[in-house]
Design a protein around this motif. Structure first.
Motif, PDB file in Angstrom:
ATOM      1  N   ASN A  26       0.811  -1.010  -0.398  1.00  0.00           N
ATOM      2  CA  ASN A  26      -0.119   0.040  -0.145  1.00  0.00           C
ATOM      3  C   ASN A  26       0.534   1.083  -0.274  1.00  0.00           C
ATOM      4  N   GLU A  27       0.032   2.182   0.031  1.00  0.00           N
ATOM      5  CA  GLU A  27       1.156   3.419  -0.691  1.00  0.00           C
ATOM      6  C   GLU A  27       0.436   4.568   0.473  1.00  0.00           C
ATOM      7  N   ASN A  28       1.675   5.312   0.528  1.00  0.00           N
ATOM      8  CA  ASN A  28       1.706   6.490   1.912  1.00  0.00           C
ATOM      9  C   ASN A  28       1.376   6.210   3.405  1.00  0.00           C
ATOM     10  N   THR A  29       1.288   5.055   2.679  1.00  0.00           N
ATOM     11  CA  THR A  29       1.519   4.207   4.580  1.00  0.00           C
ATOM     12  C   THR A  29       2.416   4.309   5.770  1.00  0.00           C
ATOM     13  N   LEU A  30       3.546   4.278   4.828  1.00  0.00           N
ATOM     14  CA  LEU A  30       4.703   4.719   6.147  1.00  0.00           C
ATOM     15  C   LEU A  30       5.113   5.652   6.991  1.00  0.00           C
ATOM     16  N   ASN A  31       4.263   5.689   8.042  1.00  0.00           N
ATOM     17  CA  ASN A  31       4.311   6.694   9.497  1.00  0.00           C
ATOM     18  C   ASN A  31       5.856   6.136   9.449  1.00  0.00           C
ATOM     19  N   PHE A  32       6.749   7.491   9.522  1.00  0.00           N
ATOM     20  CA  PHE A  32       7.943   7.376  10.542  1.00  0.00           C
ATOM     21  C   PHE A  32       8.234   8.108  11.753  1.00  0.00           C
ATOM     22  N   SER A  33       8.540   7.645  12.942  1.00  0.00           N
ATOM     23  CA  SER A  33       9.574   8.604  13.940  1.00  0.00           C
ATOM     24  C   SER A  33      10.906   8.413  14.437  1.00  0.00           C
ATOM     25  N   ILE A  34      11.159   9.647  14.202  1.00  0.00           N
ATOM     26  CA  ILE A  34      12.533  10.018  14.715  1.00  0.00           C
ATOM     27  C   ILE A  34      13.001  10.455  15.937  1.00  0.00           C
ATOM     28  N   TYR A  35      13.971   9.564  17.071  1.00  0.00           N
ATOM     29  CA  TYR A  35      15.079   9.791  18.120  1.00  0.00           C
ATOM     30  C   TYR A  35      15.606  10.536  17.907  1.00  0.00           C
ATOM     31  N   LYS A  36      16.315  11.273  19.305  1.00  0.00           N
ATOM     32  CA  LYS A  36      17.553  12.104  19.272  1.00  0.00           C
ATOM     33  C   LYS A  36      17.679  10.862  20.543  1.00  0.00           C
ATOM     34  N   ARG A  37      18.906  10.054  20.870  1.00  0.00           N
ATOM     35  CA  ARG A  37      19.082   9.403  21.555  1.00  0.00           C
ATOM     36  C   ARG A  37      20.482  10.125  22.617  1.00  0.00           C
ATOM     37  N   TYR A  38      19.981  10.508  24.355  1.00  0.00           N
ATOM     38  CA  TYR A  38      21.233  11.801  24.625  1.00  0.00           C
ATOM     39  C   TYR A  38      21.215  11.135  25.869  1.00  0.00           C
TER      40      TYR A  38
END
Length: 210
Positions: A26-38
């Protein structure tokens, strides 16, 4: 008590447009979350130590690693501009400012002490390092042309910055010590006199008792 560890901060969320899910297609279904580790110390951020991304398909609920995505999707994620996270360096900034303050304070005290040691007057208080490794103070009681008479503090401190806390009038009793001017200067040159406190800051004043 100091707590040291790492935490993750979510800095960006979104959807990969015009990209198909590697699993359900399916198209346009990939949700992403970017995290920074500190890393942090007692909940105060010191500095970031890396980042990672979570990718999940909203249709099939499959979770993917960054390496599982097509090259185009990887490039899209790589080129996403993240907001400034200067606050992640809060702890490092505090440490740097403290070091700058400490060094500047040390140099100022050293410059002042190098002047005061040449002209001791009654009432001066010397922060000293003892042969035992502890720290204490001594008060100048009498100054003559050749000798300086002092009273030693009855209490000691473990660390140099704790010495000012024991500089109380009632802590000076009968422990009298007499120094020649040469001996006093030698103590300073050897690093055993750390700081001199003078209530009267007129450095040109000189008191000699015959």
């Amino acid at each position: 008590m100091l707590l040291v560890g790492t935490r993750d901060l979510n800095v960006q969320n979104g959807t990969l447009l015009n990209e198909k899910c590697p699993n359900c297609k399916n198209e346009n279904t990939l949700n992403f979350s970017i995290y920074k580790r500190y890393t942090y110390i007692t909940l105060i951020p010191l500095f970031p130590v890396g980042k990672y991304v979570n990718i999940e398909c909203s249709e099939c609920k499959e979770v993917f690693d960054y390496e599982d995505l097509p090259q185009n999707a990887q490039e899209t994620l790589k080129n996403i501009k993240l907001g400034s996270s200067i606050w992640l360096f809060t702890g490092s900034i505090i440490v740097a400012l403290f070091l700058i303050y400490s060094i500047n304070n040390y140099l100022n005290n050293k410059d002042k002490t190098s002047v005061l040691i040449k002209n001791p007057i009654e009432g001066d208080v010397y922060n000293v390092k003892l042969s035992s490794g502890y720290y204490s103070t001594m008060r100048i009681d009498k100054v003559t042309k050749d000798t300086i008479q002092s009273t030693q503090n009855d209490y000691n401190a473990y660390l140099p910055y704790e010495v000012d806390e024991i500089d109380q009038t009632e802590n000076y009793s009968d422990r009298k010590i007499k120094y020649s001017r040469k001996e006093l200067n030698k103590l300073y040159e050897d690093g055993d006199i750390i700081k001199i406190t003078r209530k009267n800051l007129n450095l040109n004043k000189q008191v000699l008792v015959p």
